[in-house]
Design a protein around this motif. Sequence first.
Motif, PDB file in Angstrom:
ATOM      1  N   VAL A 139       0.846  -1.193   0.000  1.00 26.11           N
ATOM      2  CA  VAL A 139       0.000   0.000   0.000  1.00 26.11           C
ATOM      3  C   VAL A 139       0.881   1.242   0.000  1.00 26.11           C
ATOM      4  O   VAL A 139       1.827   1.340   0.791  1.00 26.11           O
ATOM      5  CB  VAL A 139      -0.925   0.023   1.233  1.00 26.11           C
ATOM      6  CG1 VAL A 139      -1.740   1.306   1.286  1.00 26.11           C
ATOM      7  CG2 VAL A 139      -1.841  -1.199   1.240  1.00 26.11           C
ATOM      8  N   ARG A 140       0.571   2.178  -0.881  1.00 30.57           N
ATOM      9  CA  ARG A 140       1.230   3.495  -0.836  1.00 30.57           C
ATOM     10  C   ARG A 140       0.434   4.371   0.127  1.00 30.57           C
ATOM     11  O   ARG A 140      -0.763   4.582  -0.054  1.00 30.57           O
ATOM     12  CB  ARG A 140       1.278   4.124  -2.224  1.00 30.57           C
ATOM     13  CG  ARG A 140       1.884   5.530  -2.234  1.00 30.57           C
ATOM     14  CD  ARG A 140       2.159   6.031  -3.647  1.00 30.57           C
ATOM     15  NE  ARG A 140       0.952   6.073  -4.454  1.00 30.57           N
ATOM     16  CZ  ARG A 140       0.104   7.091  -4.487  1.00 30.57           C
ATOM     17  NH1 ARG A 140       0.321   8.161  -3.726  1.00 30.57           N
ATOM     18  NH2 ARG A 140      -0.960   7.056  -5.267  1.00 30.57           N
ATOM     19  N   VAL A 141       1.096   4.882   1.139  1.00 31.14           N
ATOM     20  CA  VAL A 141       0.427   5.646   2.184  1.00 31.14           C
ATOM     21  C   VAL A 141       0.104   7.052   1.695  1.00 31.14           C
ATOM     22  O   VAL A 141       0.993   7.780   1.237  1.00 31.14           O
ATOM     23  CB  VAL A 141       1.292   5.711   3.456  1.00 31.14           C
ATOM     24  CG1 VAL A 141       0.606   6.562   4.528  1.00 31.14           C
ATOM     25  CG2 VAL A 141       1.563   4.305   3.988  1.00 31.14           C
ATOM     26  N   LEU A 142      -1.174   7.428   1.791  1.00 31.68           N
ATOM     27  CA  LEU A 142      -1.604   8.784   1.469  1.00 31.68           C
ATOM     28  C   LEU A 142      -1.566   9.679   2.697  1.00 31.68           C
ATOM     29  O   LEU A 142      -1.150  10.837   2.622  1.00 31.68           O
ATOM     30  CB  LEU A 142      -3.017   8.763   0.883  1.00 31.68           C
ATOM     31  CG  LEU A 142      -3.207   7.983  -0.412  1.00 31.68           C
ATOM     32  CD1 LEU A 142      -4.683   7.972  -0.803  1.00 31.68           C
ATOM     33  CD2 LEU A 142      -2.353   8.565  -1.529  1.00 31.68           C
ATOM     34  N   VAL A 143      -2.019   9.157   3.820  1.00 28.35           N
ATOM     35  CA  VAL A 143      -2.032   9.912   5.069  1.00 28.35           C
ATOM     36  C   VAL A 143      -1.912   8.937   6.230  1.00 28.35           C
ATOM     37  O   VAL A 143      -2.506   7.846   6.206  1.00 28.35           O
ATOM     38  CB  VAL A 143      -3.304  10.770   5.198  1.00 28.35           C
ATOM     39  CG1 VAL A 143      -4.563   9.915   5.119  1.00 28.35           C
ATOM     40  CG2 VAL A 143      -3.290  11.592   6.480  1.00 28.35           C
ATOM     41  N   GLY A 154      -4.454   4.544   2.365  1.00 26.28           N
ATOM     42  CA  GLY A 154      -3.538   4.500   1.231  1.00 26.28           C
ATOM     43  C   GLY A 154      -4.174   3.878   0.007  1.00 26.28           C
ATOM     44  O   GLY A 154      -5.382   3.596  -0.020  1.00 26.28           O
ATOM     45  N   VAL A 155      -3.339   3.647  -1.000  1.00 25.60           N
ATOM     46  CA  VAL A 155      -3.770   3.058  -2.264  1.00 25.60           C
ATOM     47  C   VAL A 155      -2.987   1.771  -2.500  1.00 25.60           C
ATOM     48  O   VAL A 155      -1.756   1.754  -2.354  1.00 25.60           O
ATOM     49  CB  VAL A 155      -3.537   4.031  -3.436  1.00 25.60           C
ATOM     50  CG1 VAL A 155      -3.879   3.364  -4.763  1.00 25.60           C
ATOM     51  CG2 VAL A 155      -4.361   5.291  -3.255  1.00 25.60           C
ATOM     52  N   VAL A 156      -3.692   0.702  -2.854  1.00 28.32           N
ATOM     53  CA  VAL A 156      -3.035  -0.564  -3.164  1.00 28.32           C
ATOM     54  C   VAL A 156      -2.230  -0.400  -4.458  1.00 28.32           C
ATOM     55  O   VAL A 156      -2.778  -0.014  -5.493  1.00 28.32           O
ATOM     56  CB  VAL A 156      -4.062  -1.702  -3.316  1.00 28.32           C
ATOM     57  CG1 VAL A 156      -3.376  -2.994  -3.768  1.00 28.32           C
ATOM     58  CG2 VAL A 156      -4.809  -1.925  -2.000  1.00 28.32           C
ATOM     59  N   VAL A 157      -0.930  -0.684  -4.375  1.00 31.64           N
ATOM     60  CA  VAL A 157      -0.077  -0.576  -5.572  1.00 31.64           C
ATOM     61  C   VAL A 157       0.430  -1.941  -6.035  1.00 31.64           C
ATOM     62  O   VAL A 157       0.928  -2.066  -7.155  1.00 31.64           O
ATOM     63  CB  VAL A 157       1.113   0.369  -5.325  1.00 31.64           C
ATOM     64  CG1 VAL A 157       0.620   1.793  -5.136  1.00 31.64           C
ATOM     65  CG2 VAL A 157       1.945  -0.071  -4.129  1.00 31.64           C
ATOM     66  N   ASP A 158       0.322  -2.948  -5.184  1.00 32.53           N
ATOM     67  CA  ASP A 158       0.657  -4.323  -5.582  1.00 32.53           C
ATOM     68  C   ASP A 158      -0.233  -5.260  -4.794  1.00 32.53           C
ATOM     69  O   ASP A 158      -0.001  -5.512  -3.611  1.00 32.53           O
ATOM     70  CB  ASP A 158       2.132  -4.628  -5.329  1.00 32.53           C
ATOM     71  CG  ASP A 158       2.554  -5.990  -5.904  1.00 32.53           C
ATOM     72  OD1 ASP A 158       1.661  -6.785  -6.278  1.00 32.53           O
ATOM     73  OD2 ASP A 158       3.770  -6.256  -5.965  1.00 32.53           O
ATOM     74  N   ALA A 159      -1.274  -5.780  -5.445  1.00 32.43           N
ATOM     75  CA  ALA A 159      -2.240  -6.648  -4.769  1.00 32.43           C
ATOM     76  C   ALA A 159      -1.772  -8.086  -4.677  1.00 32.43           C
ATOM     77  O   ALA A 159      -2.473  -8.919  -4.068  1.00 32.43           O
ATOM     78  CB  ALA A 159      -3.582  -6.592  -5.492  1.00 32.43           C
ATOM     79  N   ALA A 160      -0.610  -8.413  -5.270  1.00 33.25           N
ATOM     80  CA  ALA A 160      -0.065  -9.779  -5.224  1.00 33.25           C
ATOM     81  C   ALA A 160      -1.150 -10.774  -5.628  1.00 33.25           C
ATOM     82  O   ALA A 160      -1.785 -10.613  -6.655  1.00 33.25           O
ATOM     83  CB  ALA A 160       0.518 -10.073  -3.852  1.00 33.25           C
ATOM     84  N   VAL A 206      -7.868   2.356   0.555  1.00 31.67           N
ATOM     85  CA  VAL A 206      -8.211   1.508   1.690  1.00 31.67           C
ATOM     86  C   VAL A 206      -7.844   2.165   3.014  1.00 31.67           C
ATOM     87  O   VAL A 206      -6.881   2.934   3.104  1.00 31.67           O
ATOM     88  CB  VAL A 206      -7.502   0.140   1.596  1.00 31.67           C
ATOM     89  CG1 VAL A 206      -8.043  -0.685   0.443  1.00 31.67           C
ATOM     90  CG2 VAL A 206      -5.984   0.312   1.469  1.00 31.67           C
ATOM     91  N   VAL A 207      -8.631   1.849   4.042  1.00 28.06           N
ATOM     92  CA  VAL A 207      -8.272   2.142   5.426  1.00 28.06           C
ATOM     93  C   VAL A 207      -7.396   0.994   5.917  1.00 28.06           C
ATOM     94  O   VAL A 207      -7.740  -0.178   5.762  1.00 28.06           O
ATOM     95  CB  VAL A 207      -9.523   2.261   6.320  1.00 28.06           C
ATOM     96  CG1 VAL A 207      -9.123   2.430   7.782  1.00 28.06           C
ATOM     97  CG2 VAL A 207     -10.395   3.417   5.871  1.00 28.06           C
ATOM     98  N   VAL A 208      -6.260   1.332   6.514  1.00 20.22           N
ATOM     99  CA  VAL A 208      -5.317   0.323   7.017  1.00 20.22           C
ATOM    100  C   VAL A 208      -5.585   0.080   8.490  1.00 20.22           C
ATOM    101  O   VAL A 208      -5.490   0.999   9.314  1.00 20.22           O
ATOM    102  CB  VAL A 208      -3.864   0.799   6.814  1.00 20.22           C
ATOM    103  CG1 VAL A 208      -2.881  -0.226   7.381  1.00 20.22           C
ATOM    104  CG2 VAL A 208      -3.587   1.051   5.330  1.00 20.22           C
ATOM    105  N   MET A 209      -5.936  -1.152   8.829  1.00 16.48           N
ATOM    106  CA  MET A 209      -6.219  -1.506  10.215  1.00 16.48           C
ATOM    107  C   MET A 209      -4.930  -1.916  10.929  1.00 16.48           C
ATOM    108  O   MET A 209      -3.978  -2.382  10.292  1.00 16.48           O
ATOM    109  CB  MET A 209      -7.233  -2.647  10.261  1.00 16.48           C
ATOM    110  CG  MET A 209      -8.500  -2.375   9.472  1.00 16.48           C
ATOM    111  SD  MET A 209      -9.441  -0.947  10.081  1.00 16.48           S
ATOM    112  CE  MET A 209     -10.275  -1.689  11.474  1.00 16.48           C
ATOM    113  N   PRO A 210      -4.856  -1.785  12.251  1.00 16.23           N
ATOM    114  CA  PRO A 210      -3.628  -2.102  12.986  1.00 16.23           C
ATOM    115  C   PRO A 210      -3.323  -3.596  13.032  1.00 16.23           C
ATOM    116  O   PRO A 210      -4.200  -4.443  12.869  1.00 16.23           O
ATOM    117  CB  PRO A 210      -3.911  -1.576  14.397  1.00 16.23           C
ATOM    118  CG  PRO A 210      -5.067  -0.646  14.255  1.00 16.23           C
ATOM    119  CD  PRO A 210      -5.876  -1.170  13.111  1.00 16.23           C
ATOM    120  N   HIS A 211      -2.052  -3.888  13.312  1.00 12.61           N
ATOM    121  CA  HIS A 211      -1.553  -5.232  13.580  1.00 12.61           C
ATOM    122  C   HIS A 211      -1.667  -6.147  12.355  1.00 12.61           C
ATOM    123  O   HIS A 211      -1.960  -5.714  11.234  1.00 12.61           O
ATOM    124  CB  HIS A 211      -2.248  -5.825  14.801  1.00 12.61           C
ATOM    125  CG  HIS A 211      -1.918  -5.099  16.068  1.00 12.61           C
ATOM    126  ND1 HIS A 211      -2.260  -5.569  17.308  1.00 12.61           N
ATOM    127  CD2 HIS A 211      -1.259  -3.927  16.309  1.00 12.61           C
ATOM    128  CE1 HIS A 211      -1.843  -4.741  18.247  1.00 12.61           C
ATOM    129  NE2 HIS A 211      -1.236  -3.734  17.652  1.00 12.61           N
TER     130      HIS A 211
END
Length: 340
Positions: free
Chosen positions: A16-20, A45-51, A62-67
């Motif tokens: 994920v590329r972090v936007l904020v 952030g924005v997914v840049v490699d979804a593998a 996407v919202v990035v959740m902890p852990h």
Amino acid sequence: MSERPDPQAAGDVVKVRVLVAPMCTEWQSWREGKHSCELGHEAVGVVVDAAQSKRLKNGDRVVVMPHAGCGTCPACLAGEHIHCTDQRDLLAETGSSSGIGCYAEYLLKPDYLLHPVPDDIETDHAAMAVCALGPSFTAMERMQVTPSDTVLVSGCGAVGLGAIINARTIGARVIAVELHPYRTDLARALGAEHVLDPRAPDLIEQVRALTGGYGADAAIETSNNPAAPPVVLELLRARGRLAFVTWSGELPVKRITGKGLEIFGSWHWNHEQFGDRMMQRVRDARPLLDKLTTHRFALADVADAFALQATGRCGKVLLYPAGVPDRMPAMGTAKAEPAL
């Protein structure tokens, strides 16, 4: 700041590329001189490699959740990833040497810990869905807070201020307890009807006078002051509800039993069960979220952001790896005090 190799996606672990990146309690380690290359636990952030992800694709915001909960234990299967006791080692799985922290240009995260952001929600608003709103959202869900309730919020740091927003968006009345003058003013601006000094010798009597002589219907303790829990307990009416988003203090069992209280521990929010409701909460709370976000910094200025947080003269502070965007709401230019 340091340069490190870009993390690499693999399997269901996406890049994920972090936007904020909203700032939370990391400033405390900065204050104590503790070194870490993996700071921060919340981001949008924005997914840049979804593998090999079957849930997400490149370009998803996407919202990035902890852990990094395992995804298979009973807690994870119930969507309670924050309580997983068998966290994944994402660096070992992907062969990366970085990517765990959110104070960075890129990060790694299992796809089931990334919640899509609807197109109509701005990135900065979506960022409030993690620690700003999340813990108290869960607390109020579990306490079944309604518009007819009076909610007491103990401590008006970013989490406590988020609790005020959650309660006011529900329609509940709010009484807050806070010492810091800046945060006292911000609590009022966010809708707290009264903000009381926790040092007042007649604090219990003040709360009872404001609640028909009985005490608050529900309370949430966010101050992390070890002395707070038994005091907050006494600010509740009989058969009241008390939630903790904190890690210190003790409770007198005989008073819990005597008052017939319900006690809840609330660390985070369940995005699998309540994702749509949280996104709606963000929509409903937009004007208040703009007030809560008091300062914005480029990631390169993180030391200045830490120093600000140490003063307590802020609400929620946001970091931007690519620099603070030009277009911002009227409030919250980096390093500037907001007009309450």
